[in-house]
Design a protein around this motif. Structure first.
Motif, PDB file in Angstrom:
ATOM      1  N   ARG A 209       0.856  -1.185   0.000  1.00 13.46           N
ATOM      2  CA  ARG A 209       0.000   0.000   0.000  1.00 13.46           C
ATOM      3  C   ARG A 209       0.891   1.235   0.000  1.00 13.46           C
ATOM      4  NH1 ARG A 209      -1.661   3.261   3.891  1.00 13.46           N
ATOM      5  NH2 ARG A 209      -3.518   4.476   3.425  1.00 13.46           N
ATOM      6  N   PRO A 210       1.014   1.996  -1.079  1.00 13.06           N
ATOM      7  CA  PRO A 210       0.339   1.909  -2.379  1.00 13.06           C
ATOM      8  C   PRO A 210       0.967   0.847  -3.267  1.00 13.06           C
ATOM      9  CG  PRO A 210       1.913   3.720  -2.422  1.00 13.06           C
ATOM     10  CD  PRO A 210       1.928   3.177  -1.019  1.00 13.06           C
ATOM     11  N   THR A 211       0.276   0.549  -4.383  1.00 10.95           N
ATOM     12  CA  THR A 211       0.785  -0.464  -5.318  1.00 10.95           C
ATOM     13  C   THR A 211       0.361  -0.161  -6.746  1.00 10.95           C
ATOM     14  OG1 THR A 211       0.981  -2.866  -5.696  1.00 10.95           O
ATOM     15  CG2 THR A 211      -1.187  -2.043  -5.069  1.00 10.95           C
ATOM     16  N   TYR A 212       0.694  -1.071  -7.656  1.00 10.68           N
ATOM     17  CA  TYR A 212       0.383  -0.923  -9.074  1.00 10.68           C
ATOM     18  C   TYR A 212      -1.121  -1.136  -9.311  1.00 10.68           C
ATOM     19  CZ  TYR A 212       0.072  -2.431 -13.972  1.00 10.68           C
ATOM     20  OH  TYR A 212      -0.303  -2.579 -15.287  1.00 10.68           O
ATOM     21  N   PRO A 213      -1.832  -0.152  -9.834  1.00 12.99           N
ATOM     22  CA  PRO A 213      -3.295  -0.268  -9.954  1.00 12.99           C
ATOM     23  C   PRO A 213      -3.748  -1.353 -10.933  1.00 12.99           C
ATOM     24  CG  PRO A 213      -2.530   1.915 -10.716  1.00 12.99           C
ATOM     25  CD  PRO A 213      -1.322   1.175 -10.235  1.00 12.99           C
ATOM     26  N   GLY A 214      -2.911  -1.687 -11.914  1.00  7.92           N
ATOM     27  CA  GLY A 214      -3.271  -2.759 -12.853  1.00  7.92           C
ATOM     28  C   GLY A 214      -3.403  -4.107 -12.149  1.00  7.92           C
ATOM     29  N   ILE A 420      -2.630  19.082   1.278  1.00  8.33           N
ATOM     30  CA  ILE A 420      -2.375  19.491  -0.107  1.00  8.33           C
ATOM     31  C   ILE A 420      -2.780  18.328  -1.011  1.00  8.33           C
ATOM     32  CG2 ILE A 420      -0.611  20.123  -1.799  1.00  8.33           C
ATOM     33  CD1 ILE A 420      -0.733  22.298   0.110  1.00  8.33           C
ATOM     34  N   SER A 421      -3.624  18.611  -1.992  1.00  7.11           N
ATOM     35  CA  SER A 421      -4.152  17.538  -2.828  1.00  7.11           C
ATOM     36  C   SER A 421      -3.302  17.304  -4.082  1.00  7.11           C
ATOM     37  CB  SER A 421      -5.597  17.864  -3.224  1.00  7.11           C
ATOM     38  OG  SER A 421      -5.913  17.257  -4.452  1.00  7.11           O
ATOM     39  N   ALA A 437       1.463  11.982 -12.137  1.00  6.77           N
ATOM     40  CA  ALA A 437       0.481  11.017 -11.644  1.00  6.77           C
ATOM     41  C   ALA A 437       0.137  11.348 -10.189  1.00  6.77           C
ATOM     42  CB  ALA A 437       1.026   9.603 -11.758  1.00  6.77           C
ATOM     43  N   PRO A 438      -1.117  11.670  -9.918  1.00  7.63           N
ATOM     44  CA  PRO A 438      -1.515  11.925  -8.526  1.00  7.63           C
ATOM     45  C   PRO A 438      -1.478  10.609  -7.749  1.00  7.63           C
ATOM     46  CG  PRO A 438      -3.434  11.921  -9.960  1.00  7.63           C
ATOM     47  CD  PRO A 438      -2.237  11.753 -10.853  1.00  7.63           C
ATOM     48  N   GLY A 439      -0.982  10.653  -6.520  1.00 10.56           N
ATOM     49  CA  GLY A 439      -0.753   9.428  -5.767  1.00 10.56           C
ATOM     50  C   GLY A 439      -1.986   8.597  -5.492  1.00 10.56           C
ATOM     51  N   GLN A 440      -3.129   9.222  -5.382  1.00 10.22           N
ATOM     52  CA  GLN A 440      -4.337   8.512  -4.947  1.00 10.22           C
ATOM     53  C   GLN A 440      -4.684   7.306  -5.805  1.00 10.22           C
ATOM     54  OE1 GLN A 440      -6.974  12.047  -5.505  1.00 10.22           O
ATOM     55  NE2 GLN A 440      -7.991  10.772  -7.023  1.00 10.22           N
ATOM     56  N   VAL A 441      -4.288   7.327  -7.086  1.00  9.96           N
ATOM     57  CA  VAL A 441      -4.679   6.218  -7.967  1.00  9.96           C
ATOM     58  C   VAL A 441      -3.961   4.915  -7.625  1.00  9.96           C
ATOM     59  CG1 VAL A 441      -5.176   7.780  -9.870  1.00  9.96           C
ATOM     60  CG2 VAL A 441      -2.952   6.687  -9.766  1.00  9.96           C
ATOM     61  N   ARG A 447      -7.234   5.943   0.582  1.00  2.00           N
ATOM     62  CA  ARG A 447      -6.427   6.714  -0.359  1.00  2.00           C
ATOM     63  C   ARG A 447      -5.716   7.873   0.325  1.00  2.00           C
ATOM     64  NH1 ARG A 447      -9.306   7.502  -6.122  1.00  2.00           N
ATOM     65  NH2 ARG A 447      -9.101   5.330  -6.677  1.00  2.00           N
ATOM     66  N   GLU A 448      -4.460   8.031   0.010  1.00  2.00           N
ATOM     67  CA  GLU A 448      -3.762   9.206   0.504  1.00  2.00           C
ATOM     68  C   GLU A 448      -3.709  10.230  -0.611  1.00  2.00           C
ATOM     69  OE1 GLU A 448      -0.153   8.129   2.523  1.00  2.00           O
ATOM     70  OE2 GLU A 448      -1.203   6.633   3.721  1.00  2.00           O
ATOM     71  N   GLU A 449      -4.187  11.404  -0.287  1.00  2.00           N
ATOM     72  CA  GLU A 449      -4.385  12.414  -1.328  1.00  2.00           C
ATOM     73  C   GLU A 449      -3.133  13.255  -1.555  1.00  2.00           C
ATOM     74  OE1 GLU A 449      -7.258  12.509  -2.870  1.00  2.00           O
ATOM     75  OE2 GLU A 449      -8.540  11.329  -1.530  1.00  2.00           O
ATOM     76  N   ASN A 450      -2.201  13.204  -0.588  1.00  2.00           N
ATOM     77  CA  ASN A 450      -1.082  14.151  -0.636  1.00  2.00           C
ATOM     78  C   ASN A 450       0.194  13.544  -1.218  1.00  2.00           C
ATOM     79  OD1 ASN A 450      -0.863  12.462   1.617  1.00  2.00           O
ATOM     80  ND2 ASN A 450       0.501  13.910   2.649  1.00  2.00           N
ATOM     81  N   LYS A 451       0.029  12.724  -2.253  1.00  2.00           N
ATOM     82  CA  LYS A 451       1.200  12.088  -2.863  1.00  2.00           C
ATOM     83  C   LYS A 451       1.228  12.359  -4.371  1.00  2.00           C
ATOM     84  CE  LYS A 451       2.586   9.658   0.843  1.00  2.00           C
ATOM     85  NZ  LYS A 451       1.575  10.064   1.849  1.00  2.00           N
TER      86      LYS A 451
END
Lengths: 494, 494
Positions: A209-214, A420-421, A437-441, A447-451
C-alpha cells in the motif's frame, strides 16, 4: 514553413524518410494548415536537390497515414485535422487513471498530451528503442524460419528463448531451469494469469500500500479480498504483515521488492529475509514483480527474493516493457514446479500462446549479445535523467516536500504536506504544461491524497529541468493558498 | 515433372511467383524428390522462355522457405523433409486435449507427432502463410514508423487497422464504426475478455453442445453455470433454447453460427431469425464467434448474426488465426456501444494492449489489397482438400458412419455407431500414423463418446487419401470387434 526542411545526405536514414518525418512534424504542429497545397513534386525535388522519387515516396507515406490527400491533376494537400486526430497516441496506457488523463487533457484550457512534459507515464519513449538491430534480427528470423515464425507456438513459450532467458537471469543470481520459465504477453498478463490460477471468489490477497493499480483491478475482477500492507522506505511493515497473516489465510502476497511502483522504494535485505521467513512459517506464496531492478544507479546490488528462494515459495515476474520496448508485449514468469500445469492452463485460456515472431527475435537479440549493450545504454540514459531530476527537485522544491532518492528505477514519490491535494496539483499541471500522476490512484483503500509520482521514462533532461520548475511553482502556490484556506477555515472559531 | 510447369505471361501475377508456386507444389506433393537437382538457371529460363532473373527469384524464394538448398558450383537441390520440419512444434495447441496428445504420442509404440498425418488440429500450417509480402510490409512499417511500432498503443487498437477492418468487414454485410471495433490478441483472448466483462461467480452462460473447449475452460474459470443447448445439423435446437431461457437468466449465449467448431454445421437462416427473435424477447446477449465463414465452398452466402443485428444484441469475434496466420495473435471484436468501457477495461487488465507492430503490418496488408488474394488462395487450397476429404470418406468409410458435408470451414464431424469409442479409435490411430480429435473433448457435460472431428487444416491432399484409408480400416476393425464383443457379452444369457 517548407523552407525549414533540411535533408542530410550523409545520414543513414533514407532521404524520403527524412523528408516525410519533417513534413509530418510540420503538419502535426499545425505549421502547415489544413487543405494547404504542398509544393509540386518537380519544384520541391529541385529545391531540395533530390530525385523526384524521394518526394513521391515521402508524399505516399503521408497519404498512407492520412496526413495528406491527393487530388488528381491538382496536387497534394494537407488533410483536415479530423482525420489526423485519434491517429495514434504515442505514450502511455501506463495505468488506467493515466489513460483517463488524455481525456482530461482534451478539455478546454488544457494542453494536448503531446504538448505536455510527461512525468505521468513510466513507459519509455521510442527514441530509446534499438530499432536498427531489431529490424536486422527480424529479417534474419524471417529468412531462417519462414512461416514457422507465424505458426502455432507452445503455450509455455519458444524453447530457445526460454534457454536464453535462463542464461540471462543467472546474472541476477537466479537459477531457473528451462521448464520453470513461462513466457507471457507482458507483465500485466502475468498478473492476470496468476490471478486466474490462484484466486477465487472471496480469496484473500496481500498487496503493498500503495501499489500498481493494474494488479488491483485484476484481483478485484476475481472478486478477491484485498488486504493492504503499508510500505515504508525500506519495504513493507513486517509487523503489520505478521499480524495480518495471523488473521487471514492469503493465497499470495504481491510485492515489488526493488524500486517499487509507485514509490521507488527498495526493500532492505533484513526485510527480505524476514518476509521469506514469514512465508515459510505461514506457507505463504509470494509473487515478486521485478520490472526495474535492471536500472540500478547505486552501488549496491539489489537481490531479488527469487534469488534467495530455496523452497519454491516465490513466483517471479519480469517484463521487457520498461527496460526494452513496451510494444513487444513480452514478459516471463519463473515458477516452482508444483504450479506448472495450473499456470500453463491459465496461459492457454488467456491467449493460447505469445507471438512467436517476437519471441524468436528477442532470442537472437540475447544470443548476439546485443542485449547487454542495450541495457547499459538505457541505464546510462535513465541514470542521467535521474540525476538531473534529483538535482532539480532539491534545488526547486519547497522544504516542506519529502522524498527519498530511490537510486534506481523510473519513479520518484513525493510526499506533500497534509491537506495538499495531489489531484489538484495534477489538474493545475495539465494547464501549465506538465503531466504528473496523482498518488491517490495507487491506493486500493484509505487513499492518501497528498502524494505524487514522477517518472523519468518519457522526459528529456531539459524537460525535467523545465517541468520541475513548473511543478515547484504550482506546489508553492498551493502551499500559500493552503495557509490562506487555513486562516479561513479557523475563522468561525474566533 | 518439371515439364508440367506452365507460366502465364498475361496473368497479373509475377512470372517468378508463378514459377515459385508451381515448384513449391511439386516439392510438397513429393513429385520432386529430396536432393534431386533442379534445372540450371540458364537452361530452365531458356526452356520456359523467360529471363534468367525470373528463375533466380523463384529459386531464392524457395530457398528462403527452406524448400531447396544451394551448393556453390553445383546448383540448386530439393531440401530433405527434415529441414522443412523444424525444431519447434509445427501444429497444434488447437485445444488442450490435443496438446496432451503430443505426450501420448511419445509413449512407446506410438509415432512421434511429425510422423503423423494430423487430422486433429484446425490450425493451418506454415506453407500457406504469405511470408514474402508480409516481410516486405514489416520492413515498410519499420522504415515508416521506427520506434513507434514498438511503443505503447491504445488498448482499443491501432486506429488505421480498425479503419481497415471496418472496410473489410463490409464485404460480410457488417456495418461497424471505428469505435465499435476492439482489437484483441486472438479469439481466445476475446472470449476471456468477454467472460471477464460479463461473468461473475454463479452466472449462467449458454453454449452449444458440443462446442469449443477453450471457451468452456474460460467460463469455468469464472465459476459460471454452463448450460448446453444441443446443436443439430441446421443449428442449435431452438425449442430447447426457449425452454432453458424460461428457467435461466443467462448473461450471454456463445455461438458459432457458420461452420461451427467442432461439428462444421451452419445455422439455417430460419434458426438465425428465431435466435435473434428470442434474444429480443429475453433481452439476451449473443456472442458470435466467427472464425471460418471466409472459407465457404458452397453456393450460399453465410450471413453472420451480427450482420442482421439491428438492436445491438450481438458481440462479434473474428480471428485471423485460422484464415491467415495463427502466430499473429490477432483478432477483433465488434461491440455495441453500451459495452465499450467495460470491455476496454477488461482488455486493459488482460494485457494492456496488443502488439503494435503486427497491427501496423496487417493494416498495410489490407491497404495494399494483398488480403483478398491471400484469402482466395487459402480458400482454394482448403476447398481442394475438402473435396478430396469428402470423396475419400464417401468411398472408404463403412456405411454405418454418418457425417454431413459442411460445404465450408475446416472441420468434419463423424458420428460412429453407438458403443464405438472415438477415444479408442484415436488411440489406435496414433499407432497407425494418424492423429484425429476424439469428439468427447468438445463436450462440457454428457460427453458423447462416439464422435470424431477431422480437420483439413494441416494435411495435404495426398495425406488425406492415405489417412482416411487408415481411419476407415481402424473403424471397420472396431465394428467387427464390437460384433464379437457383443456375442461375448450375451453369452451368459444363454
Amino acid at each position: 514553413m517548407i523552407e525549414s526542411i533540411q535533408l542530410d545526405k550523409n545520414s543513414n536514414r533514407h532521404l524520403y524518410i527524412q523528408l516525410y518525418s519533417q513534413l509530418r512534424e510540420l503538419i502535426e504542429m499545425g505549421e502547415l494548415k489544413e487543405h494547404s497545397k504542398l509544393p509540386s513534386i518537380r519544384k520541391f525535388s529541385k529545391e531540395l536537390g533530390v530525385n523526384n522519387v524521394t518526394v513521391v515516396n515521402a508524399y505516399n507515406l503521408l497519404e498512407e497515414e492520412k496526413l495528406v490527400y491527393k487530388k488528381v491533376g491538382s496536387g497534394t494537400f494537407v488533410a483536415p485535422k479530423e482525420i489526423v486526430q485519434d491517429e495514434e497516441e504515442i505514450y502511455l496506457d501506463d495505468d488506467i487513471y493515466i489513460d483517463e488523463d488524455t481525456k482530461f487533457a482534451d478539455k478546454k484550457g488544457m494542453l494536448k498530451e503531446d504538448q505536455l512534459i510527461n512525468f505521468a507515464t513510466a513507459a519509455p519513449t521510442p527514441d530509446l528503442f534499438p530499432i536498427a538491430p531489431f529490424k536486422r534480427l527480424l529479417n534474419k528470423v524471417l529468412d531462417r524460419d519462414g512461416g514457422y515464425a507465424f505458426g502455432y507456438q507452445k503455450s509455455q513459450g519458444y524453447m530457445p528463448l526460454r534457454d536464453s532467458i535462463s542464461k540471462y537471469i543467472k546474472s541476477y543470481d537466479i537459477d531457473a531451469k528451462l521448464d520453470e520459465i513461462q513466457i507471457v504477453s507482458g507483465a500485466q498478463q502475468g498478473i492476470d494469469i496468476l490471478a486466474k490460477t490462484f484466486l477465487d471468489y472471496g480469496d484473500t490477497v496481500f498487496v503493498e500500500r500503495p501499489t500498481y493499480p493494474g494488479a488491483i483491478s485484476v484481483f478485484k475482477s476475481r472478486k478477491a479480498n484485498i488486504v493492504d500492507i503499508t510500505i515504508e522506505s525500506d519495504g513493507i511493515n513486517v509487523e503489520e504483515l505478521e499480524t495480518k497473516l495471523k488473521v487471514n489465510k492469503a493465497k499470495f502476497l504481491y510485492l515489488m521488492p526493488n524500486f517499487q511502483n509507485p514509490t521507488g522504494y527498495s526493500y532492505s535485505q533484513e526485510k527480505k529475509n524476514k518476509i521469506l521467513e514469514l512465508a515459510r512459517e505461514h506457507d505463504l506464496l509470494i509473487i515478486e514483480d521485478d520490472c526495474l531492478s535492471d536500472l540500478n544507479y547505486g552501488a549496491n546490488k539489489k537481490l531479488s527474493l527469487k534469488s534467495q528462494d530455496t523452497e519454491g515459495r516465490v513466483i517471479y515476474i519480469k517484463s521487457f516493457s520498461k527496460i526494452f520496448m513496451p510494444g513487444l508485449r513480452l514478459a516471463f514468469l519463473i515458477i516452482p514446479q508444483r504450479y506448472f500445469n495450473d499456470i500453463l492452463l491459465s496461459k492457454y485460456m488467456s491467449d493460447i500462446f505469445t507471438d512467436g515472431l517476437v519471441q524468436r527475435v528477442l532470442d537472437l537479440y540475447f544470443r548476439e549479445e546485443v542485449w547487454e549493450k542495450q541495457i547499459s545504454k538505457v541505464e546510462k540514459t535513465y541514470q542521467k535523467r535521474y540525476e538531473v531530476m534529483i538535482k532539480s527537485l532539491k534545488s526547486n522544491l519547497p522544504v516542506e516536500i519529502n522524498f527519498n532518492p530511490p537510486l534506481g528505477g523510473l519513479n520518484i514519490w513525493l510526499e506533500l504536506p497534509e491537506g495538499i491535494s495531489g489531484k489538484k496539483i495534477h489538474d493545475k499541471g495539465l494547464k501549465e504544461g506538465i503531466n504528473i500522476a496523482p498518488g491517490q490512484v495507487f491506493y486500493n483503500s484509505q487513499r492518501e491524497e497528498n502524494k505524487l509520482r514522477l517518472s523519468i521514462a518519457a522526459v528529456t533532461t531539459k524537460e525535467i529541468e523545465t517541468g520541475i520548475k513548473i511543478l515547484s511553482k504550482i506546489i508553492k502556490e498551493e502551499l500559500s493558498n493552503q495557509e490562506y484556506d487555513w486562516d479561513n477555515s479557523i475563522m468561525p472559531l474566533i
